[in-house]
Design a protein around this motif. Structure first.
Motif, short mmCIF file in Angstrom:
data_model
loop_
_atom_site.label_atom_id
_atom_site.label_comp_id
_atom_site.label_asym_id
_atom_site.label_seq_id
_atom_site.Cartn_x
_atom_site.Cartn_y
_atom_site.Cartn_z
N THR A 1 0.85 -0.48 -0.29
CA THR A 1 -0.46 0.12 0.00
C THR A 1 1.20 1.78 0.15
O THR A 1 2.08 1.22 0.26
N PRO A 2 0.68 2.58 -0.13
CA PRO A 2 1.17 3.84 -0.39
C PRO A 2 1.54 4.17 0.28
O PRO A 2 2.89 4.45 1.43
N GLU A 3 0.94 3.94 2.24
CA GLU A 3 2.25 3.32 3.68
C GLU A 3 2.65 2.79 3.78
O GLU A 3 3.36 2.53 5.23
N GLY A 4 2.87 1.95 3.28
CA GLY A 4 3.79 0.63 3.33
C GLY A 4 3.43 -1.07 3.83
O GLY A 4 4.74 -1.91 4.83
N THR A 5 1.81 -0.53 4.02
CA THR A 5 1.46 -1.89 4.72
C THR A 5 1.99 -3.46 2.86
O THR A 5 1.10 -3.14 2.51
N ALA A 6 2.37 -4.71 3.60
CA ALA A 6 1.72 -5.37 2.85
C ALA A 6 0.95 -7.07 2.30
O ALA A 6 0.85 -6.59 3.96
N ILE A 7 0.61 -6.23 1.03
CA ILE A 7 -0.18 -7.57 1.75
C ILE A 7 -0.59 -8.40 0.69
O ILE A 7 0.46 -8.32 -0.77
N GLU A 8 -1.12 -9.37 0.76
CA GLU A 8 -0.81 -10.94 0.00
C GLU A 8 -3.14 -11.30 -0.03
O GLU A 8 -3.61 -11.24 0.48
N LEU B 1 -9.89 -3.34 8.25
CA LEU B 1 -10.11 -2.34 8.99
C LEU B 1 -9.10 -1.71 9.57
O LEU B 1 -9.78 -0.36 9.88
N ASP B 2 -8.33 -2.25 10.53
CA ASP B 2 -7.92 -1.25 11.39
C ASP B 2 -6.59 -0.59 10.02
O ASP B 2 -6.00 1.12 11.18
N LEU B 3 -6.76 -0.65 9.05
CA LEU B 3 -5.50 0.37 8.70
C LEU B 3 -6.36 1.78 8.43
O LEU B 3 -7.57 1.95 8.19
N PRO B 4 -5.98 2.76 7.91
CA PRO B 4 -6.30 4.54 7.36
C PRO B 4 -7.38 3.56 6.24
O PRO B 4 -6.73 2.94 5.67
N GLU B 5 -8.02 4.94 6.47
CA GLU B 5 -9.02 4.41 5.43
C GLU B 5 -8.26 4.30 4.27
O GLU B 5 -8.81 3.42 2.64
N SER B 6 -7.55 5.43 3.77
CA SER B 6 -6.75 5.23 2.24
C SER B 6 -6.50 4.44 1.73
O SER B 6 -5.90 3.86 0.88
N GLU B 7 -5.65 3.27 2.99
CA GLU B 7 -4.74 1.95 2.53
C GLU B 7 -6.06 0.97 2.62
O GLU B 7 -5.75 -0.08 0.97
#
Length: 134
Positions: free
Chosen positions: A11-18, A104-110
Motif C-alpha cells: 500500500t502507499p503507506e507501506g503495508t504488505a498485503i497478499e 479495517l484497522d488500517l487508515p481509510e486510504s489504505e
C-alpha cells in the motif's frame, strides 16, 4: 489446474498485503447470498420465464431496486475475507475475521487502495448484484 501465484502488493503507506489471484467460488457465492438476502423475487415472473424457456430463467424476476446501502459494506467485507491472505506477513492462522479486522484497522486510504486492487483482480467491482461488469 495450474497453480496461480498470489498477488503481493504494498500500500502507499507501506503495508504488505497478499491477495488471492482470483475470486473463488466460495466468496462469489457468499457475495451473491448477501445480495439475495435483500432481493425480492416475483415468483409468477420466474415461473413464466421458465415456462417460456428464457435463458437465465428467472433473472428478470429478481428485484434489486430496494437494496439497503449497507449491502455495499457487507459485500466489501466478504470479499476482503475471501481475497486477503495476509497483512504485513501475518496470516492470522487463516482466521478470515482477524484478517478483515487487520485491514479495517488500517487508515481509510489504505483500505481504499486494497479494495481497488481487489477490484482489479475480480475484473470490475464487487458491488454489482447481477455480476454485470462496470
Amino acid at each position: 489446474m495450474t497453480k496461480r501465484e498470489n498477488v503481493k502488493i504494498t500500500t502507499p503507506e507501506g503495508t504488505a498485503i497478499e491477495l488471492k489471484p482470483y475470486l473463488d467460488a466460495r466468496t462469489s457465492q457468499a457475495n451473491k447470498g448477501i445480495y439475495l438476502s435483500y432481493a425480492k423475487v416475483n415468483m409468477k415472473q420466474a415461473i413464466a420465464d421458465a415456462q417460456a424457456g428464457k435463458e437465465a430463467s428467472g433473472a428478470d424476476a429478481v428485484n434489486f431496486d430496494d437494496l439497503p446501502a449497507s449491502v455495499m459494506t457487507e459485500v466489501k467485507n466478504s470479499t476482503i475475507r475471501g481475497m486477503v491472505l495476509s497483512v504485513d506477513g501475518n496470516s492470522f492462522d487463516g482466521d478470515k475475521d482477524q484478517i478483515l479486522d487487520a485491514v479495517l484497522d488500517l487508515p481509510e486510504s489504505e483500505y481504499d487502495f486494497i479494495q481497488s486492487e481487489i477490484d482489479k483482480i475480480v475484473g470490475g467491482t464487487t458491488l454489482d448484484p447481477k455480476d454485470e461488469q462496470k
